[in-house]
Design an enzyme around this catalytic site. Structure first.
Site, PDB file in Angstrom:
ATOM      1  N   ASP A   1      22.681  45.674 -22.620  1.00 33.21           N
ATOM      2  CA  ASP A   1      23.837  45.228 -23.428  1.00 33.21           C
ATOM      3  C   ASP A   1      24.510  44.059 -22.694  1.00 33.21           C
ATOM      4  O   ASP A   1      24.726  44.110 -21.488  1.00 33.21           O
ATOM      5  CB  ASP A   1      24.838  46.369 -23.611  1.00 33.21           C
ATOM      6  CG  ASP A   1      25.989  45.963 -24.509  1.00 33.21           C
ATOM      7  OD1 ASP A   1      25.755  45.832 -25.732  1.00 33.21           O
ATOM      8  OD2 ASP A   1      27.092  45.778 -23.981  1.00 33.21           O
TER       9      ASP A   1
ATOM     10  N   GLU B   1      24.497  42.774 -29.634  1.00 35.07           N
ATOM     11  CA  GLU B   1      24.127  42.205 -28.337  1.00 35.07           C
ATOM     12  C   GLU B   1      23.301  43.178 -27.508  1.00 35.07           C
ATOM     13  O   GLU B   1      23.135  42.993 -26.297  1.00 35.07           O
ATOM     14  CB  GLU B   1      25.408  41.804 -27.572  1.00 35.07           C
ATOM     15  CG  GLU B   1      26.292  42.961 -27.155  1.00 35.07           C
ATOM     16  CD  GLU B   1      27.267  43.396 -28.229  1.00 35.07           C
ATOM     17  OE1 GLU B   1      28.222  44.092 -27.920  1.00 35.07           O
ATOM     18  OE2 GLU B   1      27.060  42.993 -29.420  1.00 35.07           O
TER      19      GLU B   1
END
Length: 589
Positions: A454, A498
């Site tokens: 992430d 993301e």
């Protein structure tokens, strides 16, 4: 058949016996005569010695005293012996004191006498005086050998005649014995054989002659009877075989024949006659006397047939044309071989004739049909060529369209499987691939690792730098991840927003940590500015790593949850770090 008298075995044996006996008798007679001749000569020499010894002293005295009267008395005394034919007394000076001669005896066998004896045999004896042992003269006498030989030859002829008569009588007796013991049994045996039926030899067997049951004649009769029984058995077998093959010969549908090299039929079966249009085989054989000229449509074919047959001994499938009786033409096929005698001379040709007229007609029709078919094919081929060219153009255009369609489908499949922004595998592909690898690694009982990433403080990055740079940042992170996974089986995908995920089949926790570190280092090397980040001035990643050995007791989603838990802990511990987890049957390690 009557055997001539002089040809009979007993007569031959008697004649041979007479010849042998005569030769032996002559040899024995010659031996006896030679022996008598030697003894006769020894006796003559002995007699001369005795007579000369009687007159020797008186003759020496007459020669010493040179007394002709005394010498004459001595000569006359010698002539009292018939064997002397001349005598002479001489002094040692060569003076003949007395001599006398008389003619030789006359006989009929002068040639034999000359062979055995000389005409005259002369002897010269020295005369010595008994008082002073000195030769005073000599006594010369001659013997009348003819007179001696006359008596000797008479005795010899008697011996020869006597032996010859004995041999003739013996030969006659032997001839009778041979006749009764040899010729007569053989004649009776020959007479018995003449009554044997050739069609049934064992129906009348021979009986041995009386007195010859256990000798050679009995053995001959026994063997002849066995031979007759064997002939009977052979004839039965041969008759059965002849009947069998005669039935085959008569009922065969193909023509069977025997023919001489000069072109005449010896035998033919009914099928042969029927094929050639004759009512019977006999009519065919009687009418065809020159096969070459009467049957062959092309006579030269007969020459070729005979040449090959004589050279190789057989010929197969020789095709030619024959005239039938009504002069119609048929096609025939010949299969023949040569039959030779023990001296390799050709006796006849034997073979099978097959009428192939229907087959030839069918072949001709087939050739015509084939010609028409070839024409039709040629026309159709031209039409098909034209149509084919049109079709080729259509196919080429269709292939172009199909290729474009395939490319479009491929692109659609690619787009459907990739994330539109980062060009990594999308979430759907990740879900399918994750289940597939879970099952595969489960079968192999190997490790399966998962990396969940992430981007730290990405919302602040978007707010600060805008969405376009945010998208560019995500693409750079995706490329850094792709650059650090190097095995074909590994898969990198965009998990959402993301977040990124990496599937590492057959990889334990240490291997997964190594790949996570490579990814983290790759991001650091990009040095993407992020001034709003609370952990670094550049973009960083928080990473959760989870490893498991899949089995039926562990659900697949537990690995994703474990990686997500590691990611959560990484964020909670200050971000920009890697947290690893291991899952087994007992729980999290």
């Amino acid at each position: 058949m009557q055997i001539k008298f002089h040809k009979r075995i007993s007569v031959q044996q008697a004649k041979n016996t007479v010849i042998v006996a005569l030769l032996i008798g002559i040899a024995m007679s010659i031996f006896q005569i030679s022996n008598d001749l030697i003894k006769e000569r020894e006796q003559i020499n002995s007699t001369i010695s005795q007579v000369i010894s009687m007159f020797n002293d008186q003759a020496a005295l007459a020669a010493y005293s040179i007394s002709e009267s005394m010498a004459s008395e001595i000569i006359n005394g010698l002539f009292k012996y018939q064997s002397f034919c001349s005598a002479k007394i001489m002094t040692d000076f060569g003076i003949v004191l007395a001599q006398r001669e008389r003619p030789s005896a006359k006989i009929n066998l002068n040639w034999l006498m000359n062979f055995l004896f000389e005409n005259k045999q002369s002897f010269k004896f020295p005369l010595k005086h008994k008082d002073f042992d000195k030769q005073v003269g000599s006594l010369v006498v001659s013997l009348d050998n003819y007179l001696i030989a006359k008596n000797f030859i008479s005795r010899s002829i008697f011996v020869i005649i006597t032996d010859t008569i004995q041999n003739i009588i013996l030969s006659f007796i032997l001839g009778l014995m041979f006749y009764y013991s040899l010729t007569l049994p053989l004649l009776k045996m020959a007479a018995s054989l003449s009554y044997v039926d050739p069609s049934s030899p064992a129906s009348k067997l021979l009986s041995p002659h009386k007195g010859h049951l256990y000798d050679e004649f009995g053995l001959i009769v026994s063997n002849i009877n066995k031979l007759l029984i064997g002939f009977e058995d052979s004839l039965s077998i041969r008759r059965a075989a002849e009947l069998k093959y005669r039935n085959i010969f008569e009922s065969a549908i193909d023509g069977i024949y025997q023919a001489t090299p000069n072109g005449q039929f010896l035998t033919a079966n009914p099928a042969m006659a029927k094929i050639l249009g004759y009512a019977s085989a006999k009519e065919l054989i009687d009418n065809i006397t020159n096969i070459r000229e009467q049957l062959y449509v092309i006579p030269e074919n007969r020459d070729e047939y005979q040449k090959n047959l004589n050279e190789y001994g057989f010929i197969k499938d020789f095709e030619t044309k024959f005239y039938k009786k009504d002069r119609t033409i048929i096609h025939v096929s010949l299969n023949s071989h040569v039959v030779k005698d023990e001296n390799q001379n050709i006796l006849y040709y034997e073979g099978i004739l097959d009428d192939i007229t229907k087959r030839k007609k069918a072949e001709e029709e087939l050739m015509e049909y084939r010609f028409l078919l070839e024409k039709l094919v040629e026309m159709r081929t031209y039409e098909l060529t034209v149509a084919n060219k049109k079709l080729e153009l259509e196919i080429a255009e269709r292939m172009k369209a199909e290729q474009a369609l395939q490319e479009a489908n491929h692109e659609l499949q690619r787009l459907a499987s990739l994330d539109g922004l980062t060009q990594l595998a999308n979430r759907r592909i990740f879900d399918e691939r994750f289940i597939y690898e879970w099952k595969r690694v489960s079968r192999e009982k190997n490790c399966l690792s998962l990396i969940l990433c992430d981007v730290d403080f990405f919302k602040l990055y978007n707010d600060t730098y805008g969405h376009q740079l945010g998208d560019s940042c995500l693409c750079s992170v995706a490329k850094a991840i792709m650059d650090n996974i190097r095995r074909p089986a590994d898969l990198a995908a965009r998990y959402g927003g993301e977040e990124f995920v990496v599937i590492l089949p057959n990889t334990d926790v240490s291997g997964a940590l190594h790949v996570a570190e490579l990814i983290q280092n790759g991001i650091a090397e990009l040095k993407i500015e992020h001034l709003k980040s609370k952990v670094n001035q550049y973009v960083t990643l928080s990473i959760g790593v989870a490893t498991v050995v899949p089995n039926n007791s562990i659900p697949p989603k537990s690995l994703i949850e474990l990686a997500d838990k590691g990611l959560y802990e990484a964020k909670a511990q200050g971000r920009n770090r890697i947290i690893s987890k291991i899952l087994d049957d007992k729980g999290i390690l």
